[in-house]
Design an enzyme around this catalytic site. Sequence first.
Site, PDB file in Angstrom:
ATOM      1  N   THR A 141       0.837  -1.208   0.000  1.00 44.31           N
ATOM      2  CA  THR A 141       0.000   0.000   0.000  1.00 44.31           C
ATOM      3  C   THR A 141       0.869   1.254   0.000  1.00 44.31           C
ATOM      4  O   THR A 141       1.989   1.226   0.507  1.00 44.31           O
ATOM      5  CB  THR A 141      -0.873  -0.069   1.280  1.00 44.31           C
ATOM      6  OG1 THR A 141      -1.856  -1.061   1.077  1.00 44.31           O
ATOM      7  CG2 THR A 141      -1.521   1.236   1.635  1.00 44.31           C
ATOM      8  N   ARG A 193     -15.335  -5.706   0.494  1.00 44.27           N
ATOM      9  CA  ARG A 193     -14.673  -5.313   1.745  1.00 44.27           C
ATOM     10  C   ARG A 193     -14.020  -3.923   1.592  1.00 44.27           C
ATOM     11  O   ARG A 193     -13.369  -3.634   0.599  1.00 44.27           O
ATOM     12  CB  ARG A 193     -13.624  -6.359   2.093  1.00 44.27           C
ATOM     13  CG  ARG A 193     -12.789  -6.045   3.330  1.00 44.27           C
ATOM     14  CD  ARG A 193     -11.474  -5.422   2.980  1.00 44.27           C
ATOM     15  NE  ARG A 193     -10.579  -5.286   4.129  1.00 44.27           N
ATOM     16  CZ  ARG A 193      -9.443  -4.615   4.112  1.00 44.27           C
ATOM     17  NH1 ARG A 193      -9.056  -4.016   3.014  1.00 44.27           N
ATOM     18  NH2 ARG A 193      -8.685  -4.539   5.183  1.00 44.27           N
ATOM     19  N   VAL A 194     -14.209  -3.087   2.575  1.00 41.66           N
ATOM     20  CA  VAL A 194     -13.549  -1.775   2.590  1.00 41.66           C
ATOM     21  C   VAL A 194     -12.625  -1.736   3.801  1.00 41.66           C
ATOM     22  O   VAL A 194     -13.033  -2.101   4.905  1.00 41.66           O
ATOM     23  CB  VAL A 194     -14.583  -0.627   2.675  1.00 41.66           C
ATOM     24  CG1 VAL A 194     -13.892   0.720   2.798  1.00 41.66           C
ATOM     25  CG2 VAL A 194     -15.494  -0.642   1.448  1.00 41.66           C
ATOM     26  N   ASP A 219      -9.250   0.408   5.969  1.00 40.47           N
ATOM     27  CA  ASP A 219      -9.056   1.678   6.666  1.00 40.47           C
ATOM     28  C   ASP A 219      -8.682   2.825   5.725  1.00 40.47           C
ATOM     29  O   ASP A 219      -8.917   3.992   6.035  1.00 40.47           O
ATOM     30  CB  ASP A 219      -7.921   1.515   7.689  1.00 40.47           C
ATOM     31  CG  ASP A 219      -6.607   1.112   7.026  1.00 40.47           C
ATOM     32  OD1 ASP A 219      -6.619   0.210   6.161  1.00 40.47           O
ATOM     33  OD2 ASP A 219      -5.566   1.699   7.368  1.00 40.47           O
TER      34      ASP A 219
END
Length: 305
Positions: free
Chosen positions: A172, A200-201, A203
Amino acid sequence: MIHGGAGVLADMKHEASEAQFRQSMLDVLEQGRQCLEAGASALDAVEQCVVLLENNPHFNAGRGSVLNAQGQVEMDAALMNGEDLRAGGVACIKQVKNPIALARHVLEQGDHVLLAGEGALEFAQTRAVELCPDEYFITAARVQQLREAQAAGRMTLDHETLPNRPSQKLGTVGAVARDRMGNLAAATSTGGLVNKRWGRVGDTPVVGAGVFADNETCAVSATGYGEQFLRTVLAKTVSDLVWLRQLDAIAAAQAGIEYLVEKVNGEGGLIVIDRYGRCGAAQSTSGLIHGWIELEGEACCRLGA
Ligand code: ASP
């Protein structure tokens, strides 16, 4: 200051790969510095740095994002302006070449903070945002990585090592910056977790969890298991630590990670820049891939602990 995910590059097989990786981090830092030197805002600088990282298939964001359990790319991104707390995020999006650029449109348009899925894609079509076919995002390495995660029955961080497998050690992306006016901004972008459930999400697109900026405290970009950062509201927690305990960026980053570990045994890392321009980073994983640069300094990059 930028990051390329929680983990270390130490296990990479080819020296050249590590050198290339380092060079791409240094190039992004240098471009961020030039951007700020030319008078751009912190918000522009973090967006530009993250666009460059999204375009690099070695990172888990934009092109090269990890795959969900259905073999698809679903990306999350957000950015925040510390001057006025304006923020924009997108969640679970496909086909958008640069999710962070779409998040910027959400911020500038101003009606909403977070757009998801098909609605976000429709919004993208009304803006000058480049779209790409699914094949642009999916790399052979990501298909292999998903197969390995599924064979092991695991949902993993991009860089996580599966038993008996070479580690991938990439991840990331995020950026934090302070501009010449003293304004702070933060941006984070990701493909999420390998083998995550579709829909899915994490943070990353949630203000206060994976991204936060407030001129009075600091700017934060996080990476790691998103659910743990959501439950601890970690980016905002770090900002609160700066405010309540009068910590600098280095102490706040460390205190934030201690809180993450103490509360939820969390795995991840974060980068922080405070209102005086001090940079801090901390992680509970084996390392945090990150780098920083000052107006007149050389870029520094850490690919390990
Ligand atoms: N935080 C990201 C997520 O959970 C993953 C990462 O940072 O590598 O979606």
